[in-house]
Design a protein around this motif. Sequence first.
Motif, mmCIF file in Angstrom:
data_model
loop_
_atom_site.group_PDB
_atom_site.id
_atom_site.type_symbol
_atom_site.label_atom_id
_atom_site.label_comp_id
_atom_site.label_asym_id
_atom_site.label_seq_id
_atom_site.Cartn_x
_atom_site.Cartn_y
_atom_site.Cartn_z
ATOM 1 N N LEU A 35 1.000 -1.364 -0.189
ATOM 2 C CA LEU A 35 0.115 -0.094 -0.095
ATOM 3 C C LEU A 35 0.756 1.566 -0.057
ATOM 4 C CD1 LEU A 35 -3.249 -1.321 2.776
ATOM 5 C CD2 LEU A 35 -2.861 -0.668 0.249
ATOM 6 N N LEU A 36 2.408 1.490 0.672
ATOM 7 C CA LEU A 36 2.678 2.436 1.092
ATOM 8 C C LEU A 36 3.310 2.755 -0.337
ATOM 9 C CD1 LEU A 36 4.731 4.352 2.569
ATOM 10 C CD2 LEU A 36 6.648 2.787 3.141
ATOM 11 N N ILE A 37 4.353 1.812 -1.651
ATOM 12 C CA ILE A 37 4.379 1.967 -2.648
ATOM 13 C C ILE A 37 3.443 2.178 -4.089
ATOM 14 C CG2 ILE A 37 5.173 0.736 -4.275
ATOM 15 C CD1 ILE A 37 7.684 0.286 -2.220
ATOM 16 N N VAL A 38 2.546 1.652 -3.581
ATOM 17 C CA VAL A 38 0.828 1.695 -4.721
ATOM 18 C C VAL A 38 0.601 3.063 -4.614
ATOM 19 C CG1 VAL A 38 -1.095 2.296 -5.063
ATOM 20 C CG2 VAL A 38 0.464 -0.418 -4.840
ATOM 21 N N VAL A 42 1.129 6.440 -7.169
ATOM 22 C CA VAL A 42 0.451 7.487 -7.003
ATOM 23 C C VAL A 42 0.124 8.780 -6.469
ATOM 24 C CG1 VAL A 42 -2.469 7.939 -6.131
ATOM 25 C CG2 VAL A 42 -1.451 5.358 -6.847
ATOM 26 N N GLY A 43 0.672 8.869 -6.189
ATOM 27 C CA GLY A 43 1.146 10.354 -5.298
ATOM 28 C C GLY A 43 2.332 11.156 -6.097
ATOM 29 N N LEU A 44 3.479 10.464 -7.173
ATOM 30 C CA LEU A 44 4.355 10.495 -7.766
ATOM 31 C C LEU A 44 3.576 10.652 -9.196
ATOM 32 C CD1 LEU A 44 7.318 8.734 -6.910
ATOM 33 C CD2 LEU A 44 7.216 11.286 -6.991
ATOM 34 N N THR A 45 2.911 10.160 -9.827
ATOM 35 C CA THR A 45 1.722 10.275 -10.926
ATOM 36 C C THR A 45 1.085 11.432 -10.571
ATOM 37 O OG1 THR A 45 1.701 7.862 -11.022
ATOM 38 C CG2 THR A 45 0.415 8.941 -12.465
ATOM 39 N N GLY A 46 0.230 11.604 -9.651
ATOM 40 C CA GLY A 46 -0.022 12.707 -9.334
ATOM 41 C C GLY A 46 0.778 14.169 -9.591
ATOM 42 N N TYR A 47 1.968 13.903 -8.689
ATOM 43 C CA TYR A 47 2.160 15.139 -8.546
ATOM 44 C C TYR A 47 2.598 15.371 -10.088
ATOM 45 C CZ TYR A 47 5.866 18.060 -7.882
ATOM 46 O OH TYR A 47 7.276 19.668 -7.798
ATOM 47 N N ASN A 48 3.256 14.531 -10.888
ATOM 48 C CA ASN A 48 3.630 14.625 -12.344
ATOM 49 C C ASN A 48 2.566 15.287 -13.383
ATOM 50 O OD1 ASN A 48 6.456 13.836 -12.123
ATOM 51 N ND2 ASN A 48 6.093 12.228 -12.227
ATOM 52 N N TYR A 49 1.814 14.739 -12.956
ATOM 53 C CA TYR A 49 0.363 15.577 -13.944
ATOM 54 C C TYR A 49 -0.038 16.354 -13.164
ATOM 55 C CZ TYR A 49 -4.301 15.822 -15.792
ATOM 56 O OH TYR A 49 -5.449 16.577 -16.250
ATOM 57 N N ILE A 50 0.272 16.916 -12.070
ATOM 58 C CA ILE A 50 -0.044 18.242 -11.787
ATOM 59 C C ILE A 50 0.132 18.651 -12.742
ATOM 60 C CG2 ILE A 50 -1.012 19.772 -9.808
ATOM 61 C CD1 ILE A 50 -3.244 17.945 -10.413
ATOM 62 N N LYS A 51 2.093 19.150 -12.248
ATOM 63 C CA LYS A 51 3.375 19.882 -12.456
ATOM 64 C C LYS A 51 3.015 19.934 -14.077
ATOM 65 C CE LYS A 51 8.203 19.902 -12.744
ATOM 66 N NZ LYS A 51 9.383 19.151 -12.535
ATOM 67 N N SER A 52 2.468 19.163 -15.243
ATOM 68 C CA SER A 52 2.864 19.233 -16.655
ATOM 69 C C SER A 52 1.491 20.243 -16.728
ATOM 70 C CB SER A 52 2.471 17.824 -17.130
ATOM 71 O OG SER A 52 1.959 18.256 -18.406
ATOM 72 N N ALA A 53 0.579 19.283 -16.149
ATOM 73 C CA ALA A 53 -1.276 20.584 -16.374
ATOM 74 C C ALA A 53 -0.789 22.305 -16.157
ATOM 75 C CB ALA A 53 -2.067 19.955 -15.469
ATOM 76 N N VAL A 54 0.147 22.557 -15.160
ATOM 77 C CA VAL A 54 -0.014 23.899 -14.565
ATOM 78 C C VAL A 54 1.420 24.816 -15.810
ATOM 79 C CG1 VAL A 54 -0.577 23.260 -12.530
ATOM 80 C CG2 VAL A 54 1.809 23.449 -12.741
ATOM 81 N N GLY A 55 1.662 23.770 -16.444
ATOM 82 C CA GLY A 55 3.749 23.891 -17.158
ATOM 83 C C GLY A 55 2.841 24.183 -18.274
#
Length: 383
Positions: A35-38, A42-55
């Motif tokens: 669960l920690l790995i997942v 998920v956190g890194l994926t979400g972070y990268n998506y948000i980072k890409s979205a706001v760029g």
Amino acid sequence: MSDSKENKGKNELYEERVSQAKTVRKIVVWTLFILLIVGVIVGLTGYNYIKSAVGPMDSDNPEHVEITIPIGSTASQIGTILEEEGLIRNGTVFRYYVRYKNESGFQAGDYLLTTGMNFDELINELKEGSIMEDAELIFTIPEGRWLVDMIDIIAENTEHSSEDILAVIEDEEYLLQLIDRYDMLTDVILDDEIKQPLEGYLFPARYDFMEENPEIEVIIESMLNRTQNIINKHAELVNNSEYSVHELLTLASIIEREAQTSEDRYMISGVLYNRLERNMRLQVDPTVAYAIGEHLYITTFADLEYDSPYNTYLYEGIPIGPIAGPGEDSFIAALQPDDVEYLFFYARVSGEVLYSNTYEEHENIAEQYRQEWRDAQEENSGE
């Protein structure tokens, strides 16, 4: 003896329970670890998506985009406008970002923004009300025009001659630079049999420039940026297509030359796909006209024998390159053809397109309406 057996049984039961407890603990530990790995993934994926979205959408080749923000627009409505105009990836993320940053005070009006802006830069522009300046140069390239006709339109509206514009477009060193900069461009445009390397890649649209006479390269790259943005916008469909971008633009250019309505674009695309799947020659007249270099009202039997890799009456498959500048709707039609059974179509002078399943049906339709094109040719020659 009975006490000994009873003790032995208790010991075995105790050991079994201890073993079960260890197993449960291992399961719990591994479950928590997974669960920690997942959660991290998920956190890194979400972070990268948000980072890409706001760029920015395209910081390497930013394109100017005109938008209008109506009076009383909410952050959600502004996000939708920005997404539809290709300035941001996700309007919903924009709305939540505005709420998170506690931004407000957006100004209604017309703006000239760029695809090189991130969320913060877009927000600042819309808050400061930096209304679009009046353009010094405005011209419109209609859909479906040959590149040489586009060049003439540009020349008519600028101080550049058609010859100078063509010289830049055909300069191999410049073309190689463009190939390095634009994902959509490949060495295929340098094929010796290609009539115009950038045919089909210069997007037909209205263009506004702040300079009265911008450099030829600036104009060309503004038009290339529009096409690249359209391709990027439909990247998923492009990547899933069996055809290359060059082939898709070629199909789109044929569709653009043949159809006048959106409905016909998708149906004609379906016919073209059907013929390609059956290894039938496409046999579309606009490719012959382009090969010859004349805008033809009627294609004669002699014209059909004109030897050129663009001539779809002589050669199977998709032609060597685009034959005009397609609009976005034709490009989408090339990506998503209608599922039709037709193998033939005939475009009337009025713009109506008639479809048929057999060659005999097609010939009967052509014979019925061919005189329309003869009359149109005579009327045009008399002007």
